[in-house]
Design a protein around this motif. Structure first.
Motif, mmCIF file in Angstrom:
data_model
loop_
_atom_site.group_PDB
_atom_site.id
_atom_site.type_symbol
_atom_site.label_atom_id
_atom_site.label_comp_id
_atom_site.label_asym_id
_atom_site.label_seq_id
_atom_site.Cartn_x
_atom_site.Cartn_y
_atom_site.Cartn_z
ATOM 1 N N GLU A 31 -6.810 105.247 12.818
ATOM 2 C CA GLU A 31 -8.248 105.044 11.957
ATOM 3 C C GLU A 31 -9.485 105.627 12.779
ATOM 4 O O GLU A 31 -9.431 105.825 14.118
ATOM 5 C CB GLU A 31 -8.496 103.445 12.046
ATOM 6 N N ILE A 32 -10.723 106.064 12.350
ATOM 7 C CA ILE A 32 -11.835 106.443 13.046
ATOM 8 C C ILE A 32 -12.525 105.184 13.591
ATOM 9 O O ILE A 32 -12.779 104.174 12.649
ATOM 10 C CB ILE A 32 -12.679 107.068 11.898
ATOM 11 N N ARG A 33 -12.846 105.137 14.779
ATOM 12 C CA ARG A 33 -13.303 104.275 15.364
ATOM 13 C C ARG A 33 -14.985 104.483 15.542
ATOM 14 O O ARG A 33 -15.302 105.391 15.644
ATOM 15 C CB ARG A 33 -12.783 104.083 16.916
ATOM 16 N N TRP A 34 -15.674 103.425 15.719
ATOM 17 C CA TRP A 34 -17.275 103.596 15.798
ATOM 18 C C TRP A 34 -17.500 104.409 16.923
ATOM 19 O O TRP A 34 -18.467 105.257 17.020
ATOM 20 C CB TRP A 34 -17.777 102.300 16.106
ATOM 21 N N ILE A 67 6.620 118.608 36.042
ATOM 22 C CA ILE A 67 6.224 119.828 35.261
ATOM 23 C C ILE A 67 5.263 118.991 34.079
ATOM 24 O O ILE A 67 5.401 117.834 33.716
ATOM 25 C CB ILE A 67 7.286 120.327 34.669
ATOM 26 N N GLY A 68 4.432 119.844 33.562
ATOM 27 C CA GLY A 68 3.442 119.191 32.526
ATOM 28 C C GLY A 68 2.736 120.418 31.562
ATOM 29 O O GLY A 68 2.905 121.533 31.942
ATOM 30 N N PRO A 69 2.392 120.268 30.536
ATOM 31 C CA PRO A 69 1.858 121.108 29.514
ATOM 32 C C PRO A 69 0.405 121.405 30.046
ATOM 33 O O PRO A 69 -0.202 120.489 30.575
ATOM 34 C CB PRO A 69 1.739 120.266 28.238
ATOM 35 N N VAL A 70 0.173 122.661 29.849
ATOM 36 C CA VAL A 70 -1.199 123.086 29.964
ATOM 37 C C VAL A 70 -1.701 124.029 29.019
ATOM 38 O O VAL A 70 -0.961 124.507 28.423
ATOM 39 C CB VAL A 70 -1.224 123.849 31.422
ATOM 40 N N LEU A 71 -2.592 123.900 28.638
ATOM 41 C CA LEU A 71 -3.604 124.482 27.449
ATOM 42 C C LEU A 71 -4.162 125.909 27.941
ATOM 43 O O LEU A 71 -4.810 125.784 28.774
ATOM 44 C CB LEU A 71 -4.417 123.730 26.581
ATOM 45 N N PHE A 72 -3.958 126.823 27.010
ATOM 46 C CA PHE A 72 -4.801 128.302 27.225
ATOM 47 C C PHE A 72 -5.891 128.353 26.314
ATOM 48 O O PHE A 72 -6.934 128.804 26.478
ATOM 49 C CB PHE A 72 -3.773 129.228 27.307
ATOM 50 N N ARG A 73 -5.731 127.875 24.965
ATOM 51 C CA ARG A 73 -6.660 127.962 23.973
ATOM 52 C C ARG A 73 -6.603 126.890 22.927
ATOM 53 O O ARG A 73 -5.490 126.193 22.670
ATOM 54 C CB ARG A 73 -6.101 129.153 23.128
ATOM 55 N N GLU A 74 -7.518 126.464 22.617
ATOM 56 C CA GLU A 74 -7.611 125.252 21.604
ATOM 57 C C GLU A 74 -8.949 125.510 20.767
ATOM 58 O O GLU A 74 -10.020 125.828 21.133
ATOM 59 C CB GLU A 74 -7.871 123.680 22.335
ATOM 60 N N GLU A 75 -8.527 125.608 19.434
ATOM 61 C CA GLU A 75 -9.577 126.185 18.530
ATOM 62 C C GLU A 75 -9.192 125.121 17.209
ATOM 63 O O GLU A 75 -8.455 124.774 16.787
ATOM 64 C CB GLU A 75 -9.216 127.463 18.046
ATOM 65 N N ALA A 76 -10.750 124.788 16.825
ATOM 66 C CA ALA A 76 -10.768 123.916 15.682
ATOM 67 C C ALA A 76 -11.361 124.468 14.376
ATOM 68 O O ALA A 76 -12.481 125.163 14.725
ATOM 69 C CB ALA A 76 -11.533 122.365 16.008
ATOM 70 N N LEU A 77 -10.733 124.343 13.471
ATOM 71 C CA LEU A 77 -11.431 124.883 12.069
ATOM 72 C C LEU A 77 -12.112 123.572 11.237
ATOM 73 O O LEU A 77 -11.015 123.000 10.849
ATOM 74 C CB LEU A 77 -10.707 125.817 11.591
ATOM 75 N N PHE A 78 -13.230 123.424 11.214
ATOM 76 C CA PHE A 78 -13.612 122.214 10.430
ATOM 77 C C PHE A 78 -13.641 122.381 8.997
ATOM 78 O O PHE A 78 -14.478 123.501 8.561
ATOM 79 C CB PHE A 78 -15.135 121.873 11.121
ATOM 80 N N LYS A 79 -13.269 121.823 8.034
ATOM 81 C CA LYS A 79 -13.060 121.795 6.485
ATOM 82 C C LYS A 79 -13.902 120.691 5.943
ATOM 83 O O LYS A 79 -14.605 121.278 5.084
ATOM 84 C CB LYS A 79 -11.846 121.945 6.443
ATOM 85 N N ARG A 80 -13.952 119.557 6.250
ATOM 86 C CA ARG A 80 -14.525 118.344 5.666
ATOM 87 C C ARG A 80 -15.016 117.355 6.788
ATOM 88 O O ARG A 80 -14.037 117.119 7.406
ATOM 89 C CB ARG A 80 -13.334 117.782 4.611
ATOM 90 N N GLU A 81 -15.895 116.991 6.296
ATOM 91 C CA GLU A 81 -16.537 115.718 7.235
ATOM 92 C C GLU A 81 -15.679 114.607 7.065
ATOM 93 O O GLU A 81 -15.146 114.146 6.411
ATOM 94 C CB GLU A 81 -17.739 115.342 6.750
ATOM 95 N N ILE A 82 -15.543 113.947 8.354
ATOM 96 C CA ILE A 82 -14.683 112.642 8.495
ATOM 97 C C ILE A 82 -15.782 111.632 9.098
ATOM 98 O O ILE A 82 -16.495 111.943 9.916
ATOM 99 C CB ILE A 82 -13.615 113.015 9.649
ATOM 100 N N VAL A 83 -15.674 110.476 8.438
ATOM 101 C CA VAL A 83 -16.768 109.438 8.982
ATOM 102 C C VAL A 83 -15.881 108.208 9.046
ATOM 103 O O VAL A 83 -14.905 107.846 8.910
ATOM 104 C CB VAL A 83 -17.640 109.206 7.756
ATOM 105 N N PHE A 84 -16.674 107.182 9.460
ATOM 106 C CA PHE A 84 -16.096 105.903 9.907
ATOM 107 C C PHE A 84 -15.816 105.058 8.547
ATOM 108 O O PHE A 84 -16.017 105.267 7.530
ATOM 109 C CB PHE A 84 -17.282 104.876 10.593
ATOM 110 N N GLY A 85 -14.498 104.654 8.905
ATOM 111 C CA GLY A 85 -13.985 104.001 7.562
ATOM 112 C C GLY A 85 -12.666 105.021 6.798
ATOM 113 O O GLY A 85 -11.732 104.473 6.306
ATOM 114 N N ASP A 86 -12.650 106.154 7.406
ATOM 115 C CA ASP A 86 -11.643 107.150 6.762
ATOM 116 C C ASP A 86 -10.370 106.849 7.653
ATOM 117 O O ASP A 86 -10.381 106.776 8.927
ATOM 118 C CB ASP A 86 -11.778 108.705 6.997
ATOM 119 N N THR A 87 -9.287 107.022 6.901
ATOM 120 C CA THR A 87 -7.836 107.024 7.530
ATOM 121 C C THR A 87 -7.785 108.510 8.043
ATOM 122 O O THR A 87 -8.028 109.430 7.308
ATOM 123 C CB THR A 87 -7.002 106.153 7.004
#
Length: 146
Positions: free
Chosen positions: A10-13, A54-74
């Motif tokens: 759930e999206i938190r405040w 041992i642990g994971p390490v990130l080299f790249r992280e990319e987000a492509l935003f498609k639609r707005e997410i707001v409070f109350g969305d699951t």
């Protein structure tokens, strides 16, 4: 493609910015939460990583935003493997974030590897970890990295 691993949240405040939609950095947090849940649910938790140094390490992280997410969305966040080396030392994953069950809100792509926490160098994972990535869901266009 195997069915993707999915976590629902759930999206938190606290996830919102002053415009009342989700902060861009939270999208990355949602992807990380899904990845770590996948690993933990398959026996690769913080205790395991500490004892195996041992642990994971990130080299790249990319987000492509498609639609707005707001409070109350699951939110349903999934993961699939996109590519991986034969020794499973490096890999790429994709997360798709769906809001309210059907609307694609974002795609997150990552490139990652395993790091030996003592030597501070990249390392292939121990055999006891490889079963997790062998059964991980794979994208339709999954391929092995040479």
């Amino acid at each position: 493609m195997k069915e993707a691993f999915t976590k629902e949240m759930e999206i938190r405040w606290a996830d919102l910015d002053p415009n009342f939609h989700v902060l861009h950095s939270k999208y990355y947090d949602f992807g990380a939460y899904c990845r770590m849940c996948f690993m933990a649910e398959n026996g690769i938790d913080a205790k395991w990583m500490t004892s195996n140094q041992i642990g994971p390490v990130l080299f790249r992280e990319e987000a492509l935003f498609k639609r707005e997410i707001v409070f109350g969305d699951t939110l349903q966040v999934n993961l699939v493997l996109l590519k991986m080396t034969k020794d499973m030392g490096r890999w790429s994953m994709r997360h798709e974030l769906y809001k309210n069950g059907a609307t694609l809100a974002a795609i997150i792509n990552i490139d990652a590897a395993w790091i030996d926490k003592v030597k501070r160098k990249l390392a292939p994972p121990p055999a006891s970890l490889q079963h997790v990535f062998e059964k991980a869901p794979r994208a339709d266009d999954f391929f092995w990295i040479d």
